[in-house]
Write an enzyme that holds these catalytic residues in place. Structure first.
Site, PDB file in Angstrom:
ATOM      1  N   GLY A  16       0.953  -1.235  -0.113  1.00  0.00           N
ATOM      2  CA  GLY A  16       0.113  -0.009   0.003  1.00  0.00           C
ATOM      3  C   GLY A  16       0.862   1.250   0.102  1.00  0.00           C
ATOM      4  O   GLY A  16       2.165   1.112  -0.401  1.00  0.00           O
ATOM      5  N   MET A  18       1.900   3.090   2.339  1.00  0.00           N
ATOM      6  CA  MET A  18       2.751   3.213   3.646  1.00  0.00           C
ATOM      7  C   MET A  18       3.303   1.913   4.047  1.00  0.00           C
ATOM      8  O   MET A  18       4.479   1.929   4.598  1.00  0.00           O
ATOM      9  CB  MET A  18       1.986   3.526   4.949  1.00  0.00           C
ATOM     10  CG  MET A  18       1.241   4.932   4.842  1.00  0.00           C
ATOM     11  SD  MET A  18       0.335   5.574   6.131  1.00  0.00           S
ATOM     12  CE  MET A  18       1.574   5.458   7.392  1.00  0.00           C
ATOM     13  N   VAL A  21       3.049  -6.093   2.594  1.00  0.00           N
ATOM     14  CA  VAL A  21       2.696  -7.418   3.329  1.00  0.00           C
ATOM     15  C   VAL A  21       3.162  -8.487   2.647  1.00  0.00           C
ATOM     16  O   VAL A  21       3.223  -8.513   1.381  1.00  0.00           O
ATOM     17  CB  VAL A  21       1.238  -7.232   3.083  1.00  0.00           C
ATOM     18  CG1 VAL A  21       0.631  -8.543   3.817  1.00  0.00           C
ATOM     19  CG2 VAL A  21       0.473  -6.150   3.580  1.00  0.00           C
ATOM     20  N   LYS A  36       3.059  -7.414   7.877  1.00  0.00           N
ATOM     21  CA  LYS A  36       3.057  -6.138   7.341  1.00  0.00           C
ATOM     22  C   LYS A  36       4.227  -5.437   8.032  1.00  0.00           C
ATOM     23  O   LYS A  36       4.215  -5.194   9.324  1.00  0.00           O
ATOM     24  CB  LYS A  36       1.779  -5.505   7.623  1.00  0.00           C
ATOM     25  CG  LYS A  36       1.633  -4.006   7.158  1.00  0.00           C
ATOM     26  CD  LYS A  36       0.191  -3.850   7.289  1.00  0.00           C
ATOM     27  CE  LYS A  36       0.015  -2.240   6.802  1.00  0.00           C
ATOM     28  NZ  LYS A  36      -1.622  -1.972   7.023  1.00  0.00           N
ATOM     29  N   ASP A 130     -10.199   3.568   7.609  1.00  0.00           N
ATOM     30  CA  ASP A 130      -9.934   3.479   6.164  1.00  0.00           C
ATOM     31  C   ASP A 130     -10.625   2.530   5.628  1.00  0.00           C
ATOM     32  O   ASP A 130     -10.162   1.234   5.042  1.00  0.00           O
ATOM     33  CB  ASP A 130      -8.288   3.058   6.285  1.00  0.00           C
ATOM     34  CG  ASP A 130      -7.653   3.483   4.779  1.00  0.00           C
ATOM     35  OD1 ASP A 130      -8.573   4.176   4.025  1.00  0.00           O
ATOM     36  OD2 ASP A 130      -6.845   2.889   4.550  1.00  0.00           O
TER      37      ASP A 130
END
Length: 548
Positions: A16, A18, A21, A36, A130
């Site tokens: 993603g 930031m 994974v 992660k 989110d």
């Protein structure tokens, strides 16, 4: 990177903005996990890393079937990581990219699971902030969803001053799925998650994003001010109840949305369970039983009133046919017996020959419909009979036999079965030479009457079964919409009319449901009427957008 702490890294699953994974193996307990880790640019920020771990540990307290479980969070080799449940499947955004949109039944199922997961997290004081398709994993069998990535979640209101942003100055959450308060940089609570869920449901139902802007500022303005295009205008198979739920979730003001996940779960359960709703306790028989019984009773009376006269008329007609047939046979036997009897007229007794008459009677008795024949002369002596033992005996005319029709009577059974008796004088050239006593069997007649009764009874039974079946189905078809309407009316007061009846009916019940929905909409608007808060200055929106 081959290992991270005790975890053996096996491959990249995804990334993603930031974090990345990885698929990994935990040798301590022998299971596959997802690990992660923050990307290097973010990992160098000590405050962000500390928040990453703190919020992961807070989310790790959650244990719910629709939330990916966090097993471990910590730091190894200078890298902050989160070890979580590995969900075999695909993200919802990949599923939508492949299918375009989902059937509303599946949308309801996914919505119910996500609403329950959010309700659970909110009760624990955790706001996800989110909720988006890429953070929703669909298991390989397609039956279950798992909400993941509570990495931007917050525990309670501990950091209320920073709820809108990360330490790096970026907006918390994905812009297209943000709530208006997130887009405007205002404090948020659990109702922001419900708005984001509404955006996800809108996309699942329509196959289109709710806010299609291309720039961050444009999207922020759309989220804060513009109403989305109604679901019903885009797709025709969305039930009104589900459309209402989505619209309510997408309300600009938090107080106009569902106030918590529990309310949303109740609304979705009502939408899912309409057809399976248990029959409430009531006095008397249910409508689907009373209606067929009433129809069956009326039909039985009508059948009895029509079948009995039909049987009587048919039996009378068959009796008349039997009489006509018997009279014809009796006339034939009488005319032939008259000729033979006339030959012996005037002859001395010792010269009379009745053998031809007996032979004729024996031949006539071979007819399957003839039970017995007796021919007597003018002196009352039996000269021919189907029972030879009666020849030469006096003839006694039968008495006390009930009439059958015409001049026929119902012959006594006498162990030979019921019959129809015809007694005719033997006339030849105006002179009476005796009489003929003919008895015909009525087996065929009784069989025809019995068959007619059986066929009519069978027909009546089929009609009764058909009426019962149609009545039951009709009662069920009527009872179900009545039950839905009654349930909606009962729940309307408690929910402030914040519900709609979903249907696809085009009959009178459909019109009633539409009328209820319009009334509920008007009542909800009236009950929730309040001075509209001024929309925050768009300049603030643009400032937030530029800061992002």
């Amino acid at each position: 990177m081959q290992t991270l702490g005790r975890y053996r890294i096996e491959g990249l699953l995804g990334e993603g903005a930031m974090a990345e994974v990885y698929r990994a193996h935990d040798p301590d307990i022998g299971r596959a996990v997802a690990v992660k880790i923050l990307k290097p640019d973010f990992a160098r920020d000590a405050d962000l890393e500390a928040r990453f771990l703190r919020e992961a540990r807070a989310a790790g307290a959650l244990s719910h079937q629709n939330i990916a479980t966090i097993y471990d969070a910590g730091e190894a080799s200078g890298v902050a990581y989160i070890a979580m449940e590995l969900v075999e499947g695909q993200p919802l955004d990949a599923l939508l990219a492949a299918q375009g949109r989902l059937p509303y039944e599946r949308v309801l199922s996914i919505a119910r699971q996500l609403a329950d997961a959010l309700a659970y997290a909110h009760r624990a004081g955790i706001v996800h902030r989110d909720v988006k398709p890429s953070n929703i994993l669909v298991t390989a069998d397609g039956r279950q969803v798992k909400l993941v990535d509570f990495g931007v979640a917050r525990l309670g209101e501990a950091d209320a001053g920073q709820l809108g942003r990360t330490h790096a100055g970026q907006l918390v959450g994905t812009p297209r799925y943000m709530s208006p308060e997130q887009a405007l940089g205002l404090p948020v609570d659990h109702r922001a998650d419900l708005f984001s869920l509404g955006v996800v449901l809108y996309e699942m139902m329509t196959g289109k994003v709710a806010f299609p802007g291309t720039g961050l500022a444009t999207i922020a303005i759309q989220i804060a001010q513009e109403r989305v295009e109604p679901v019903g205008r885009i797709v025709g198979d969305c039930p009104p109840g589900l459309s209402f739920i989505i619209d309510k979730l997408l309300s600009k003001k938090p107080e106009a949305r569902f106030q918590d996940g529990t309310q949303l779960v109740a609304a979705l359960d009502r939408e899912i369970g309409q057809a399976k709703e248990a029959e409430p306790t009531r006095r008397g028989l249910p409508l689907r039983v009373k209606l067929p019984l009433a129809l069956a009773t009326v039909t039985a009376i009508a059948l009895a009133g029509s079948i009995v006269p039909i049987l009587d008329r048919q039996e009378s007609a068959l009796d008349r046919m039997a009489v006509v047939s018997g009279e014809t046979i009796a006339s034939f036997v009488t005319s032939n017996a008259a000729v033979l009897a006339a030959d012996n007229a005037g002859l001395p007794a010792e010269q009379q020959d009745w053998t031809p008459l007996q032979a004729f009677v024996a031949a006539a008795a071979r007819d399957a419909n003839v039970r017995e024949i007796v021919v007597a002369d003018a002196n009352g002596t039996v000269r021919a009979a189907t029972d030879p033992r009666r020849v030469g005996t006096p003839y006694a005319a039968p008495s006390s036999e009930p009439p059958f029709g015409g001049d026929a009577t119902q012959a006594t059974d006498r162990g030979r079965g019921p019959g129809i008796r015809f007694v005719r004088p033997i006339d030849y050239a105006g002179i009476e030479f005796g009489r003929v006593d003919l008895v015909l069997k009525r087996t065929a007649l009784d069989g025809a009457v019995a068959q007619a009764r059986t066929m009519l009874a069978l027909l009546a039974g089929i009609v009764m079964l058909a009426v019962l079946g149609v009545g039951y189905l009709s009662g069920a078809l009527v009872a179900r919409p009545l039950r839905r309407l009654r349930s909606a009316l009962v729940e309307a007061a408690g929910s402030g009319f914040a519900l709609r009846i979903s249907h696809r009916r085009r009959d009178e019940f459909g019109a009633v449901f539409d009328a209820f929905n319009k009334t509920a909409e008007a009542m909800e608007t009236r009950l929730s009427a309040a001075p509209v808060a001024s929309v925050p200055d768009l300049r603030a929106t643009c400032v937030v957008a530029r800061a992002a």
